[in-house]
Write an enzyme that holds these catalytic residues in place. Structure first.
Site, mmCIF file in Angstrom:
data_model
loop_
_atom_site.group_PDB
_atom_site.id
_atom_site.type_symbol
_atom_site.label_atom_id
_atom_site.label_comp_id
_atom_site.label_asym_id
_atom_site.label_seq_id
_atom_site.Cartn_x
_atom_site.Cartn_y
_atom_site.Cartn_z
ATOM 1 N N CYS A 130 72.461 114.953 77.113
ATOM 2 C CA CYS A 130 73.015 115.886 78.108
ATOM 3 C C CYS A 130 74.536 115.739 78.268
ATOM 4 O O CYS A 130 75.257 116.727 78.391
ATOM 5 C CB CYS A 130 72.314 115.700 79.445
ATOM 6 S SG CYS A 130 71.797 114.035 79.798
ATOM 7 N N HIS A 242 75.803 116.580 85.666
ATOM 8 C CA HIS A 242 76.668 115.480 85.221
ATOM 9 C C HIS A 242 78.128 115.937 85.296
ATOM 10 O O HIS A 242 78.451 117.088 84.981
ATOM 11 C CB HIS A 242 76.376 115.118 83.764
ATOM 12 C CG HIS A 242 75.038 114.487 83.532
ATOM 13 N ND1 HIS A 242 74.171 114.113 84.538
ATOM 14 C CD2 HIS A 242 74.422 114.147 82.362
ATOM 15 C CE1 HIS A 242 73.077 113.572 84.000
ATOM 16 N NE2 HIS A 242 73.210 113.594 82.686
#
Ligand SMILES: NC(=O)c1ccc[n+]([C@@H]2O[C@H](COP(=O)([O-])OP(=O)(O)OC[C@H]3O[C@@H](n4cnc5c(N)ncnc54)[C@H](OP(=O)(O)O)[C@@H]3O)[C@@H](O)[C@H]2O)c1
Length: 344
Positions: A130, A242
């Site tokens: 990710c 994130h």
């Protein structure tokens, strides 16, 4: 006739998001099948307006399924992806099991969609980590203009990147602290509530963690093997999205204004960069969104040609489920696969 798509790991964080995204984007599927472990057999998950009953991966026959979006972890993928691929079903895998295999394309469609050729060697296509996915989406357009030499990245990674149990742990610990109950750490090595942990995945011999190594290896495979990258990966008490503080050194000059213009036009990127309080994107705002947001773009006065920026994206979407569905769209739009039931 459309495609038959299986989602393996359909009860997990990424799998549920895959079902949402397939429905939202109107993926040309005639039938979508939800698969998980025996624990979840018969439980229900949503796919658009429909409710799907979860079937067991171990006993599912893939022979008339065209695409399997796999998000059931590395060991499940190691065992099952080759078997599924051999049944003529293309696996798009979210784990790290196949990313570094020379016969498996590692794809971020905005960056290296053409590298998908050759997927038929194993019938497996890998999705990156990710943190790498959102990073390369932001780096690629800048690299095309001024060639990136070196990247220094520090990540601020949400707990959803470690699965649904990790999200529960942040919730439970936060609650325990408020009501003065004892705080238990099971999924994370230290308390995550009201804390940050500079450790994701296992430690390697050189002192880096595997998560940090993945960012290096995957950026080289997806974008350019010549790019030098060093990462520090940190878990933060955020549920979704994130964030990354990124320092980039280029071979030639690129001003902050030019970078902002390039990124404004770049696929998958959204620039939000007002030099005022709140004029940037935080993980909370990126959650549930598809874009990779870029803020705080500025010149680095400590190197000859350098920029610093802040990159935020929903790790369950661009970092996993959305990227996987976009890969499936590349297969379909480029006519690299045909629905099996049409061919029959
Ligand atoms: N979260 C992220 O940001 C992210 C990003 C990129 C890649 N990934 C990768 O995606 C994968 C899934 O992550 P996640 O966050 O969705 O994890 P998760 O929330 O813990 O979900 C795991 C899923 O895998 C299923 N599963 C576990 N063992 C299984 C087995 N033996 N057979 C069949 N299904 C099994 C689980 O089913 P049950 O409910 O039946 O246990 C569940 O559906 C991992 O490989 C992860 O590294 C995650």
């Amino acid at each position: 006739m459309g495609y038959k798509v299986a989602v393996a790991g359909a009860t997990g964080n990424v799998g549920r998001e895959m079902l949402n995204i397939l429905a939202e984007r109107g993926f040309p599927a005639d039938e979508v099948v939800a698969l998980a472990s025996r624990r979840s057999q018969g439980t229900e998950v949503s796919y658009g307006e429909q409710t799907l009953k979860v079937k067991v991966l171990d006993s599912y026959d893939f022979s008339d399924t065209d695409i399997c979006l796999m998000s059931a972890g590395g060991s499940v993928s190691k065992e099952w992806s080759p078997k599924i691929g051999k049944q003529g079903c293309v696996v798009i895998d979210n784990s790290s099991a196949w990313r570094y295999d020379a016969d498996v394309p590692l794809i971020v469609p905005e960056v290296n969609a053409d590298a998908i050729v050759g997927f038929a060697k194993k019938n497996i296509i890998a999705n990156p980590n990710c943190s790498t996915a959102q990073l390369v989406v932001a780096l690629k357009p800048l690299h095309d203009r001024a060639k990136i030499r070196r990247v220094v990245v520090s990540t601020y990674q949400s707990v959803s990147g470690a699965g649904k149990e990790a999200m529960d742990e942040l919730f439970t610990q936060t609650r325990a602290i408020f009501v003065s109950d004892p705080v238990e750490a099971k999924k994370f090595p230290k308390r995550i509530a009201f804390n940050v942990i500079p450790h994701i995945d296992v430690f390697l011999d050189d002192g880096f963690t595997k998560e940090e190594w993945k960012m290096v290896a995957e950026t080289k495979k997806i974008l350019d093997p010549k790019i030098k990258l060093v990462a520090t990966c940190v878990r933060v008490p955020v549920f979704i999205s994130h964030s990354e503080a990124v320092n980039i050194e280029f071979e030639s000059e690129l001003t902050a204004d030019e970078a902002r213009e390039i990124l404004r036009e770049a696929p998958g990127c959204l620039v939000v960069d007002k030099r005022e309080p709140g004029g940037y994107v935080t993980p909370h705002e990126a959650a549930g969104e598809d874009a990779t947001y870029i803020s705080r773009i500025r010149e680095d006065p400590t190197v000859e040609y350098g920029l610093v920026m802040w990159v935020v994206s929903d790790n369950l979407r661009k970092g996993a489920a959305l990227n996987a569905v976009q890969i499936a769209e590349v297969l379909v739009n480029r006519k690299l696969i045909q629905p099996k039931r049409q061919a029959a």
